[in-house]
Write a protein that holds these residues in place. Structure first.
Motif, mmCIF file in Angstrom:
data_model
loop_
_atom_site.group_PDB
_atom_site.id
_atom_site.type_symbol
_atom_site.label_atom_id
_atom_site.label_comp_id
_atom_site.label_asym_id
_atom_site.label_seq_id
_atom_site.Cartn_x
_atom_site.Cartn_y
_atom_site.Cartn_z
ATOM 1 N N GLU A 56 -19.120 -2.432 4.128
ATOM 2 C CA GLU A 56 -18.408 -2.804 5.355
ATOM 3 C C GLU A 56 -18.041 -4.272 5.313
ATOM 4 O O GLU A 56 -18.704 -5.060 4.641
ATOM 5 C CB GLU A 56 -19.325 -2.614 6.571
ATOM 6 N N ALA A 57 -17.022 -4.621 6.047
ATOM 7 C CA ALA A 57 -16.702 -6.043 6.245
ATOM 8 C C ALA A 57 -16.352 -6.231 7.715
ATOM 9 O O ALA A 57 -15.898 -5.284 8.377
ATOM 10 C CB ALA A 57 -15.532 -6.446 5.363
ATOM 11 N N GLU A 58 -16.593 -7.431 8.213
ATOM 12 C CA GLU A 58 -16.268 -7.723 9.611
ATOM 13 C C GLU A 58 -15.380 -8.950 9.688
ATOM 14 O O GLU A 58 -15.585 -9.908 8.941
ATOM 15 C CB GLU A 58 -17.544 -7.990 10.416
ATOM 16 N N LEU A 59 -14.443 -8.901 10.594
ATOM 17 C CA LEU A 59 -13.559 -10.051 10.791
ATOM 18 C C LEU A 59 -13.558 -10.415 12.269
ATOM 19 O O LEU A 59 -13.380 -9.552 13.129
ATOM 20 C CB LEU A 59 -12.144 -9.704 10.314
ATOM 21 N N PHE A 60 -13.797 -11.676 12.547
ATOM 22 C CA PHE A 60 -13.795 -12.179 13.922
ATOM 23 C C PHE A 60 -12.482 -12.931 14.152
ATOM 24 O O PHE A 60 -12.135 -13.804 13.355
ATOM 25 C CB PHE A 60 -14.975 -13.139 14.151
ATOM 26 N N LYS A 61 -11.800 -12.583 15.204
ATOM 27 C CA LYS A 61 -10.537 -13.271 15.474
ATOM 28 C C LYS A 61 -10.270 -13.350 16.971
ATOM 29 O O LYS A 61 -10.572 -12.414 17.708
ATOM 30 C CB LYS A 61 -9.384 -12.535 14.778
#
Lengths: 149, 307
Positions: A56-61
């Motif tokens: 999994e990967a997470e991106l905060f924006k």
């Protein structure tokens, strides 16, 4: 002497293979994923990584009030369909492409500025347990902006 | 026997093999590119490693790009003020990696701002300035002469301009990542973000009299500064990042005193347009003294970066 040559050969490949992976990802993002954003204008940011099945990967924006966005999440053809979920910072699910036919893009606008989290997952392929191999490939997350004429 | 020619030959062969692989990688999906296969035995050599795989989740902090920053300004009602841009005459001043990276971000925001207000000649001049900064950073192929020529030839074609600008950002970011220079990429983004904040705060003489929506968009940067901090923390072993980090903390101290109260989000899909609206309301309290302090600190930081 042979061992020195082998060491040199292995080191040369070790140095060059990561660049090969990144190069693949860059071209994938530019030539494949960016097209998913059309007619929205790509914001110019590059978010891509090599992921393996099950990872999994997470991106905060932060998304800004009044702006319309299209996000595209694309995985290499070699990977199973990539899942992505958009959540609030307190992990309430806003959108899941798994509930929408594994769409590779989602278009939305925000009435108030929000920080959101995009969680991307490469599911394990059903067949991978049989062939005893895990597949890795490039996954790219891109954002498009609606620009008024 | 002298083994050096053989070693060189082997090294040369290795590099040719690797470069052939790279070329093949660009030929398209038909050849099954973008794929690496790893056996489960190799990957999960023991159960501890399998457990670590779960915890090694990749985390990205995405900051507003220079184009998004400029767009937020315009959408919130900003006007165009060319005197706020960092002069392209300053290009020769930037000789260190840090100053070139920061000003590549600053000029990128300036060029986006100019382009969104159809300032075509300024757009081309600032594209040339970003090219110089990129070259100084060794990112030779991100913005080339052909890009500048293409912009000049299509000076009145907004579509071409809007396609070219983000492409140069994408080239810059991806080349830096490819070269394992993510820290430099993070400094560029901070430069671009600070420039947006500088232009925005400079356009507000008195927050109590200015357009409320515009002031709210500035205070909304409280959300983004968290990503700025996290992004810099990911690269905190880099000395240039450390220096920039300290400056960003000065700004964060002011944002920490500002309050934004957020509501729950209501999700409203629209099947006719396929656009989902995320309905919510933020309540922002504007303290003029704090706003003035933010404006002062941003201006100080921006002067430090551009002088």
């Amino acid at each position: 002497m042979k061992s020195r040559i082998h060491i040199l050969l292995v080191f040369s490949l070790m140095l060059l293979l990561p660049a090969l992976g990144h190069g693949q990802c860059k071209n994938f993002a530019k030539k494949v994923c960016r097209l998913e954003l059309s007619p929205y204008i790509h914001d110019g940011n590059y978010n891509a990584a090599i992921l393996t099945e099950g990872e999994e990967a997470e991106l905060f924006k932060t998304f800004y009030a009044g702006q319309e966005y299209r996000m595209a999440v694309c995985g290499s053809e070699s990977l199973p369909k990539v899942e992505f979920t958009v959540m609030t910072v307190d992990r309430k699910v806003i959108y899941s492409n798994a509930s929408n036919g594994y769409a590779s893009n989602w278009t939305f606008n925000v009435e108030a500025t929000q920080q959101l989290i995009v969680v991307v997952k490469v599911p394990s392929a059903a067949s991978s347990s049989d062939d005893d191999e895990l597949c890795s490939g490039c996954v790219s997350i891109m954002f498009g902006l609606k620009i008024d004429a | 026997m002298d083994i050096r020619p053989s070693i060189y030959r082997i090294a040369l062969v290795s590099m040719v093999v690797a470069s052939l692989l790279s070329c093949n990688a660009q030929k398209g999906k038909k050849q099954g590119e973008h794929a690496l296969r790893v056996s489960r035995d190799e990957l999960y050599a023991d159960s501890a490693m399998a457990a670590n795989m779960q915890s090694l989740k990749q985390i990205f902090y995405s900051m507003p790009s220079p184009l998004e920053t400029a767009l937020i300004l315009k959408r919130a009602g900003a006007g165009y003020n060319g005197s706020l841009l960092n002069s392209i005459d300053n290009v020769s001043r930037y000789t260190t990696i840090r100053s070139m990276a920061l000003n590549l971000g600053i000029y990128s925001t300036d060029l986006s701002y100019a382009s969104l207000f159809d300032q075509t000649q300024t757009t081309i001049s600032y594209m040339a300035a970003t090219k110089k900064m990129a070259e100084g950073l060794g990112i030779l192929n991100a913005i080339d002469e052909q890009t500048i020529r293409h912009l000049e030839e299509n000076v009145n074609n907004r579509d071409v301009i809007m396609e070219t600008i983000p492409e140069t950002f994408l080239n810059t970011n991806s080349i830096l990542e490819e070269d394992d220079r993510v820290a430099v990429g993070s400094i560029i983004l901070v430069g671009g973000w600070v420039e947006g904040l500088y232009i925005a705060t400079s356009l507000v003489a008195d927050p109590t009299k200015a357009d409320k929506e515009f002031v709210c968009r500035i205070i909304d940067q409280k959300f983004s500064i968290e990503s700025v901090i996290k992004l810099l923390e990911q690269n905190s072993s880099n000395e240039d990042v450390k220096a920039v980090f300290d400056d960003v903390l000065e700004i964060k101290q002011v944002f920490d005193q500002m309050q934004i109260v957020t509501s729950d989000i209501e999700i409203i899909p629209d099947s006719s347009t396929n656009v989902t609206t995320l309905r919510a309301q933020n309540t922002t309290t504007v303290n003029p003294t704090l706003f003035a302090e933010l404006k002062r600190r941003v201006a100080t930081m921006r002067t430090k970066y551009t002088s």
